[in-house]
Design a protein around this motif. Structure first.
Motif, PDB file in Angstrom:
ATOM      1  N   VAL A  38       0.857  -1.184   0.000  1.00 10.00           N
ATOM      2  CA  VAL A  38       0.000   0.000   0.000  1.00 10.00           C
ATOM      3  C   VAL A  38       0.892   1.233   0.000  1.00 10.00           C
ATOM      4  CG1 VAL A  38      -0.178   0.169   2.513  1.00 10.00           C
ATOM      5  CG2 VAL A  38      -1.993   1.115   1.100  1.00 10.00           C
ATOM      6  N   THR A  39       0.455   2.274  -0.692  1.00 11.01           N
ATOM      7  CA  THR A  39       1.176   3.549  -0.697  1.00 11.01           C
ATOM      8  C   THR A  39       0.299   4.603  -0.042  1.00 11.01           C
ATOM      9  OG1 THR A  39       2.416   2.979  -2.699  1.00 11.01           O
ATOM     10  CG2 THR A  39       2.280   5.312  -2.123  1.00 11.01           C
ATOM     11  N   VAL A  40       0.859   5.298   0.944  1.00 15.42           N
ATOM     12  CA  VAL A  40       0.109   6.316   1.679  1.00 15.42           C
ATOM     13  C   VAL A  40       0.902   7.618   1.679  1.00 15.42           C
ATOM     14  CG1 VAL A  40      -1.054   4.629   3.142  1.00 15.42           C
ATOM     15  CG2 VAL A  40       1.119   5.615   3.889  1.00 15.42           C
ATOM     16  N   ASP A 112      -4.781  -0.186   4.029  1.00 18.11           N
ATOM     17  CA  ASP A 112      -5.560  -1.391   4.310  1.00 18.11           C
ATOM     18  C   ASP A 112      -4.715  -2.472   4.981  1.00 18.11           C
ATOM     19  OD1 ASP A 112      -3.964  -2.154   2.228  1.00 18.11           O
ATOM     20  OD2 ASP A 112      -5.586  -2.686   0.854  1.00 18.11           O
ATOM     21  N   ILE A 113      -3.561  -2.080   5.555  1.00 16.97           N
ATOM     22  CA  ILE A 113      -2.711  -3.027   6.275  1.00 16.97           C
ATOM     23  C   ILE A 113      -3.065  -2.977   7.749  1.00 16.97           C
ATOM     24  CG2 ILE A 113      -0.355  -3.745   6.788  1.00 16.97           C
ATOM     25  CD1 ILE A 113       0.544  -2.250   4.291  1.00 16.97           C
ATOM     26  N   ASP A 114      -3.358  -4.139   8.315  1.00 14.67           N
ATOM     27  CA  ASP A 114      -3.831  -4.227   9.692  1.00 14.67           C
ATOM     28  C   ASP A 114      -2.733  -4.800  10.582  1.00 14.67           C
ATOM     29  OD1 ASP A 114      -5.408  -4.147  11.893  1.00 14.67           O
ATOM     30  OD2 ASP A 114      -6.866  -5.650  11.230  1.00 14.67           O
ATOM     31  N   ALA A 148       6.971  -4.841   8.727  1.00 17.67           N
ATOM     32  CA  ALA A 148       6.806  -4.652   7.279  1.00 17.67           C
ATOM     33  C   ALA A 148       8.064  -4.016   6.711  1.00 17.67           C
ATOM     34  CB  ALA A 148       5.587  -3.776   6.989  1.00 17.67           C
ATOM     35  N   ILE A 149       8.095  -3.853   5.391  1.00 20.40           N
ATOM     36  CA  ILE A 149       9.150  -3.141   4.675  1.00 20.40           C
ATOM     37  C   ILE A 149       8.609  -1.755   4.334  1.00 20.40           C
ATOM     38  CG2 ILE A 149      10.594  -3.105   2.601  1.00 20.40           C
ATOM     39  CD1 ILE A 149      10.191  -6.219   2.565  1.00 20.40           C
ATOM     40  N   ILE A 161       4.360   0.692   1.886  1.00 21.06           N
ATOM     41  CA  ILE A 161       4.529  -0.335   2.918  1.00 21.06           C
ATOM     42  C   ILE A 161       4.214  -1.674   2.258  1.00 21.06           C
ATOM     43  CG2 ILE A 161       3.906  -1.042   5.260  1.00 21.06           C
ATOM     44  CD1 ILE A 161       2.581   1.770   5.547  1.00 21.06           C
ATOM     45  N   THR A 162       5.133  -2.609   2.358  1.00 24.71           N
ATOM     46  CA  THR A 162       4.966  -3.854   1.606  1.00 24.71           C
ATOM     47  C   THR A 162       5.531  -5.039   2.378  1.00 24.71           C
ATOM     48  OG1 THR A 162       5.413  -4.930  -0.531  1.00 24.71           O
ATOM     49  CG2 THR A 162       7.138  -3.511   0.369  1.00 24.71           C
ATOM     50  N   SER A 163       5.140  -6.219   1.958  1.00 27.23           N
ATOM     51  CA  SER A 163       5.649  -7.457   2.554  1.00 27.23           C
ATOM     52  C   SER A 163       6.854  -7.999   1.804  1.00 27.23           C
ATOM     53  CB  SER A 163       4.546  -8.520   2.582  1.00 27.23           C
ATOM     54  OG  SER A 163       4.019  -8.723   1.275  1.00 27.23           O
TER      55      SER A 163
END
Length: 402
Positions: A38-40, A112-114, A148-149, A161-163
């Motif tokens: 996700v990009t925020v 949407d990352i919990d 996360a990364i 933010i990514t896995s």
């Protein structure tokens, strides 16, 4: 050129003692999503990064700080009815400490990352005027980020933010640095300072300054004749979650060769303060796109703008705010402030005809944002009061180190 800020850099950094209760639970938590990207966006407030996050369905504003663990304001804790697990003595980077309660948070969503079941300290963030100015609900810290990364694009003010790094476009000419992980998740790297190794330099997005080393490193450089250009100051130079740091000597020096892994810098100004304050702060980091990968313990730096910090120009003083008044909190030797007799503790009544005899919280927040004076000005006129005696001074901005 480094034009020295007249308002101290803000630092958020929690340090605990080995084997503490809080230390044992800070690594808890996980991400619900098995695979995610996700990009925020983020915004800068008072020089710090602020992102949106949702806690138990309530959206709020949070400082993103790799140098701290999660912190919630007391107001947010009460609104969410979070029950403390326990309490712990925690310490800021300049040594001040306080016993804080901490709690487990069921859900913190960014995009949407919990992130679930992470730990947060509870603190009255409005108790410190500089922090109250930022108007946030808390701090998202490294104990959550390590799950996360994080690909932080400072120039375009967005974070991915990514896995997995497979989702990221990483140039082949990036600079890679191995990092160590402290108990709260803070990434720390080794440095070579004019050929001398300095360990545990924290990549700290909660520090609004540039590059900082401790006075211990400076003494090593002096003892080995590895530094010839440095200046001294006295006073308080930073603000943390417990207020201003205690008055103490501090220094700024020119480092001929400074390297963090593959990242090399030359003829760079570095601050030397405290006994363990080794930090890479936002004024430095924002010249790069920085990828922090806790899985493989690597930081990757991709240059976006040239980093040029080769001299210090300053009036030579720093202000502080207390009980609706401004005071001098630090003085640099050899500066115009020093040569004109300005002293720590002097009350600032006016600068360039702007009345500071009484200062509201909102006015102080504006000063934090814009500076007490126009940074482009070369000369300022000050009115100060010391022991009921009112004195007028004219200060010139001068290059005190190059």
């Amino acid at each position: 050129m480094k034009s020295l800020l007249k308002i101290a850099p803000i630092i958020f950094l929690f340090l605990g003692c080995g084997g503490s209760k809080l230390q044992k639970v800070l690594s808890s938590g996980s991400v619900v999503n098995p695979s995610f990207t996700v990009t925020v966006p983020f915004e800068y407030r008072q020089g710090l990064m602020v992102i949106k996050a949702s806690v138990a369905g309530k959206e709020g504003d949070f400082i993103l700080d790799t140098g701290a663990s999660n912190v919630f304001s007391k107001e947010l804790q009460q609104e969410l009815a979070l029950q403390p697990l326990d309490s712990e003595m925690v310490y800021g980077v300049h040594g001040a400490g306080q016993e804080l309660e901490y709690a487990s948070v069921g859900s913190i969503k960014i995009g949407d990352i919990d992130f679930v079941n992470t730990i947060t300290a509870i603190h009255d963030l409005n108790a410190i005027p500089e922090i109250a100015c930022i108007n946030v609900d808390g701090i998202i810290g490294a104990n959550l980020m390590r799950k996360a990364i994080w690909d932080i694009d400072f120039k375009n003010q967005k974070i991915t933010i990514t896995s997995t790094e497979d989702t990221l476009d990483i140039p082949v000419n990036h600079k890679a640095i191995n990092f160590f992980v402290g108990y709260q998740g803070t990434p720390s790297i080794s440095a070579k300072v004019n050929g001398i190794t300095a360990l545990n330099n924290r990549i700290d997005t909660g520090y609004t300054g540039a590059l900082s080393l401790s006075r211990v490193e400076l003494q090593k450089l002096i003892n080995k004749n590895r530094i010839s250009q440095y200046i001294k100051g006295n006073g308080s130079t930073s603000v943390g979650v417990y207020g201003s740091g205690k008055p103490e000597p501090f220094y700024h020096g020119i480092i001929d060769n400074l390297s963090y892994g593959d990242l090399e810098l030359h003829n760079t100004v570095v601050s030397f303060t405290g006994l363990d304050q080794k930090l890479l702060g936002l004024k430095f980091l924002k010249n790069y796109r920085v990828i922090l990968n806790w899985n493989i313990r690597k930081a990757k730096f991709i240059p976006t703008t040239p980093y040029n910090n080769t001299e210090v120009s300053t009036y030579g003083f720093g202000p502080s705010f207390k009980e609706n008044k401004l005071y001098v909190k630090s003085i640099i030797d050899g500066s115009s402030a020093n040569e004109n007799g300005l002293k720590i503790g002097d009350q600032i009544l006016a600068i360039n005809e702007v009345d500071f005899s009484t200062v509201t919280q909102n006015q102080w927040c504006t000063s934090l944002q814009n500076g007490v004076v126009d940074n482009a000005a070369k000369t300022i006129n000050m009115t100060i009061q010391r022991d009921s005696v009112i004195t007028k001074l004219t200060l010139n901005k001068t290059v005190v180190l190059q």
